[in-house]
Motif scaffolding. Structure first.
Motif, PDB file in Angstrom:
ATOM      1  N   THR A 183     -25.495  44.554 -37.187  1.00 12.45           N
ATOM      2  CA  THR A 183     -25.528  44.420 -38.646  1.00 12.45           C
ATOM      3  C   THR A 183     -25.125  45.721 -39.324  1.00 12.45           C
ATOM      4  OG1 THR A 183     -27.288  42.765 -38.494  1.00 12.45           O
ATOM      5  CG2 THR A 183     -26.993  43.847 -40.618  1.00 12.45           C
TER       6      THR A 183
ATOM      7  N   TRP B 192     -28.670  43.196 -32.171  1.00 16.01           N
ATOM      8  CA  TRP B 192     -28.242  42.446 -33.356  1.00 16.01           C
ATOM      9  C   TRP B 192     -28.450  43.263 -34.626  1.00 16.01           C
ATOM     10  CZ3 TRP B 192     -25.109  38.705 -32.483  1.00 16.01           C
ATOM     11  CH2 TRP B 192     -25.200  37.978 -31.294  1.00 16.01           C
TER      12      TRP B 192
ATOM     13  N   MET C  86     -18.755  37.287 -35.916  1.00 15.26           N
ATOM     14  CA  MET C  86     -19.293  37.911 -37.125  1.00 15.26           C
ATOM     15  C   MET C  86     -18.347  38.998 -37.627  1.00 15.26           C
ATOM     16  SD  MET C  86     -23.285  38.048 -35.910  1.00 15.26           S
ATOM     17  CE  MET C  86     -23.924  38.740 -37.450  1.00 15.26           C
TER      18      MET C  86
ATOM     19  N   LEU D  33     -17.526  32.459 -37.760  1.00 19.20           N
ATOM     20  CA  LEU D  33     -18.793  32.406 -37.034  1.00 19.20           C
ATOM     21  C   LEU D  33     -18.775  31.289 -35.993  1.00 19.20           C
ATOM     22  CD1 LEU D  33     -21.380  32.955 -39.909  1.00 19.20           C
ATOM     23  CD2 LEU D  33     -20.921  34.498 -38.006  1.00 19.20           C
TER      24      LEU D  33
ATOM     25  N   ARG E 241     -19.950  35.607 -30.111  1.00 19.15           N
ATOM     26  CA  ARG E 241     -20.662  35.466 -31.395  1.00 19.15           C
ATOM     27  C   ARG E 241     -20.550  36.738 -32.221  1.00 19.15           C
ATOM     28  NH1 ARG E 241     -26.612  33.931 -30.162  1.00 19.15           N
ATOM     29  NH2 ARG E 241     -26.705  34.128 -32.440  1.00 19.15           N
ATOM     30  N   ALA E 242     -20.696  37.892 -31.555  1.00 15.42           N
ATOM     31  CA  ALA E 242     -20.612  39.168 -32.275  1.00 15.42           C
ATOM     32  C   ALA E 242     -19.226  39.373 -32.858  1.00 15.42           C
ATOM     33  CB  ALA E 242     -20.986  40.316 -31.341  1.00 15.42           C
TER      34      ALA E 242
ATOM     35  N   THR F 117     -15.541  37.335 -39.431  1.00 13.00           N
ATOM     36  CA  THR F 117     -15.959  36.964 -40.780  1.00 13.00           C
ATOM     37  C   THR F 117     -15.848  38.147 -41.725  1.00 13.00           C
ATOM     38  OG1 THR F 117     -17.479  35.288 -39.943  1.00 13.00           O
ATOM     39  CG2 THR F 117     -17.903  36.101 -42.158  1.00 13.00           C
TER      40      THR F 117
ATOM     41  N   SER G 147     -11.235  36.368 -35.198  1.00 12.87           N
ATOM     42  CA  SER G 147     -12.303  36.768 -34.279  1.00 12.87           C
ATOM     43  C   SER G 147     -12.117  36.195 -32.870  1.00 12.87           C
ATOM     44  CB  SER G 147     -13.663  36.381 -34.857  1.00 12.87           C
ATOM     45  OG  SER G 147     -13.750  34.996 -35.080  1.00 12.87           O
TER      46      SER G 147
ATOM     47  N   LEU H 238     -21.367  46.144 -38.950  1.00 11.63           N
ATOM     48  CA  LEU H 238     -20.587  45.226 -39.779  1.00 11.63           C
ATOM     49  C   LEU H 238     -20.616  45.625 -41.248  1.00 11.63           C
ATOM     50  CD1 LEU H 238     -21.467  41.751 -38.214  1.00 11.63           C
ATOM     51  CD2 LEU H 238     -19.507  43.230 -37.755  1.00 11.63           C
TER      52      LEU H 238
END
Length: 476
Positions: free
Chosen positions: A19, A15, A144, A329, A140-141, A147, A389, A22
Motif C-alpha cells: 500500500t 500488503w 493493484m 484488480l 494480485r499485487a 490499477t 498489470s 502504491l
C-alpha cells in the motif's frame, strides 16, 4: 524467538508495504498527466513563455525515463527500501519547491528534480513486489499496481481541474504540487514501519557499471529529447538526435555484452533471451505508445476544440479510469491461470472500443461528445485493465529477484519511450489535421485515434506471437 516472516516465508507486513509503495507510485505517475490541465494557470500565474511550459511537461518525462534503469540497479545492490525512501523524500521536497516557485526557471528546475525522484521510486516498487510476493499473490499485487498506473494516468486531468477550480486561475496550479507534500511525508514514515529488508540478505559487492550507465543515459536522452519536445523541434533537428541516440544505444549493447563476461552489467542482456521478458517488454512499449496518447488528444479536442473547462475535460476521461481500475484488480487475480491469452483479450477489447469511440465522435461531433464517448471509453478501460498489470506480471515472472529492480527499470524505460513515441506520432497527426482542416478538431481526433488503434493492433500481434510460440514450446 519470533521471526519477521510467517511460517510460509512471507512477510506478514507485505500488503501494508505494498500500500505504501502504491501510494508513492500513484503520486509520481499522476504528475505525468495532472500538469497538462494546469498549464494555462501556470502561464497566467507566472507569465511563463511557451518554451517554459513545454519543459514543465517534457522535462519531467525526460529525467523520469533517464534514471529508471540505474535507480533499479542501485536498489538491487544497496537495498530497495532505502532507495525508495530517498526517492520519496526527494520527490516531496521537489514538489514543495515547485509549488513555491516564483518564476518559470525555478519551476522547470523543480520539475526536473521531480522526474529524477519519480524515476528512483518506480523501479523499487516493481522490485519490492517481486521481493515480497510469490505465485498468485504476486499477480494480485501487480494487478493493484496496474490499477494505479491506469487510474493515475486517466484521472490526472480530472484531479488537476478540481484543484485549479479550488485554488483559482492564478495560483490554482500550486495546489497541483502542494498536494504531494503531505502524501510524501506519510509515505516516508510508513515505509520505515512496514517495509523491511529481507532477513539475512547479503548482497555481493558489485559496481554500478559506470560506463554502461553513462552510455545508457546518453542514448535515452538523445532518443527521448526530440520526442518529448514534440512541436518545438524541426524534423531537421529531430532525426540526427534520434539516429545518434540509436547509435549510442547500440554501443551500450556492445559494451554490456563485453562487460557482462566478467562482471554484472547494469542491464542483464540475458533477460532478453527469455521469451516472456523480451516479448512482454516490447508489448508494453507498443501499448503505452497508444494508451498514453488517448488522454493527450482527447483533452486537446475537448478543451481547444469544444471549449470544455479543465474540470469538464477531466470528467470525460473518468470512464476509462473506472473501467481500468475494475479489471486491473480482476486481471491480476487470474493472470497466473490464463497467461498471455488474457492480455490478447484485453487488447482486442481496447482496439474495438477505440474504433467505436471514433465512430461516436463522427456521429456526435458537438458539445455532447463526452456523453457519446463515455460508454466506449469505459469498455476501452475495461480492456486496458487486462493488459497493463497482467503483462507486467508475465513479463517479470521469470526474472531473478536479485535483478528485479533493474529488470523493472528496463521495462518501465521502454514504456516511457513508447509513450513519448506515441504522443509524438499521434500528436503530429492531430496538429497537422487541425492545421489542414482549418480547426476541425473532431476530424483531427478521429484520424489520430486511428494511429492509436494501430499501435494497439501491433501490440496485439506481439501478444498473439507469444501465445503461439509458448504453445508450440509446451508440446512434446
Amino acid at each position: 524467538m519470533t521471526s519477521s516472516r510467517d511460517r510460509e516465508g512471507a512477510d506478514p507486513r507485505r500488503w501494508k508495504a505494498l500500500t505504501v509503495c502504491l501510494v508513492a507510485g500513484f503520486m509520481t505517475l499522476l504528475d505525468v498527466s495532472i500538469v497538462n490541465v494546469a498549464l494555462p494557470s501556470i502561464r497566467t500565474g507566472l507569465d511563463a513563455p511557451q518554451s517554459a511550459l513545454q519543459w514543465v511537461v517534457s522535462g519531467y518525462a525526460l529525467t523520469f525515463g533517464l534514471v529508471l534503469v540505474p535507480a533499479g540497479r542501485f536498489g538491487d545492490m544497496h537495498g530497495r527500501r532505502d532507495a525508495f525512501v530517498f526517492g520519496v523524500v526527494l520527490f516531496t521536497v521537489a514538489s514543495a519547491a515547485a509549488g513555491l516557485a516564483q518564476n518559470p526557471a525555478l519551476l522547470v528546475i523543480a520539475r526536473l528534480v521531480q522526474g529524477v525522484a519519480g524515476g528512483v521510486i518506480n523501479p523499487q516498487v516493481s522490485g519490492l513486489i517481486q521481493q515480497l510476493f510469490r505465485g498468485a499473490e504476486r499477480g494480485r499485487a501487480f494487478g493493484m499496481l496496474g490499477t494505479v498506473i491506469g487510474v493515475s494516468t486517466a484521472i490526472g486531468p480530472l484531479l488537476g481541474g478540481m484543484l485549479i477550480n479550488l485554488g483559482g486561475d492564478t495560483d490554482g496550479w500550486r495546489l497541483v504540487f502542494y498536494v504531494n507534500v503531505p502524501i510524501g511525508i506519510l509515505a516516508v514514515v510508513l515505509a520505515y514501519r512496514y517495509i523491511r529488508p529481507p532477513v539475512g540478505e547479503r548482497r555481493p559487492r558489485e559496481n554500478m557499471d559506470p560506463v554502461g550507465v553513462l552510455l545508457l543515459a546518453t542514448g535515452v536522452v538523445l532518443v527521448l529529447l526530440p520526442l518529448v519536445e514534440g512541436q518545438e523541434w524541426s524534423a531537421a533537428a529531430k532525426w540526427p538526435a534520434l539516429l545518434a541516440g540509436l547509435a549510442v544505444l547500440a554501443a551500450f549493447t556492445a559494451w554490456e555484452r563485453r562487460y557482462g563476461r566478467h562482471h554484472q552489467p547494469v542491464v542483464d542482456l540475458s533477460l532478453f533471451r527469455r521469451r516472456s521478458y523480451a516479448l512482454g517488454a516490447l508489448l508494453g512499449a507498443l501499448y503505452f505508445a497508444g494508451f498514453t496518447a488517448i488522454f493527450f488528444i482527447l483533452t486537446l479536442y475537448l478543451q481547444n476544440g469544444l471549449g470544455y473547462s479543465a474540470l469538464e475535460a477531466g470528467l470525460a476521461t473518468t470512464p476509462f479510469a473506472a473501467g481500468s481500475a475494475v479489471t486491473a484488480l480482476f486481471g491480476g487475480r487470474i493472470v497466473t491461470r490464463l497467461g498471455r491469452p488474457l492480455v490478447v483479450a484485453g487488447l482486442v477489447t481496447v482496439a474495438v472500443s477505440l474504433a467505436v469511440t471514433a465512430l461516436a465522435v463522427e456521429l456526435v461531433p458537438g458539445t455532447h461528445v463526452a456523453w457519446a464517448t463515455a460508454l466506449p471509453l469505459l469498455l476501452a478501460g475495461l480492456g486496458s485493465g487486462l493488459v497493463i498489470s497482467p503483462n507486467q506480471t508475465l513479463t517479470l515472472s521469470e526474472v531473478p529477484i536479485p535483478r528485479a529492480g533493474a529488470a523493472g527499470g528496463v521495462l518501465q524505460t521502454g514504456q516511457r519511450i513508447g509513450a513519448a513515441v506515441g504522443i509524438a506520432a499521434i500528436g503530429s497527426v492531430f496538429f497537422s489535421e487541425v492545421a489542414s482542416s482549418h480547426g476541425d478538431y473532431a476530424t483531427a481526433f478521429r484520424h489520430s485515434l486511428l494511429v492509436t488503434i494501430a499501435f494497439v493492433l501491433v501490440a496485439l500481434a506481439v501478444a498473439v506471437i507469444d501465445v503461439i510460440t509458448s504453445r508450440r514450446a509446451a508440446r512434446p
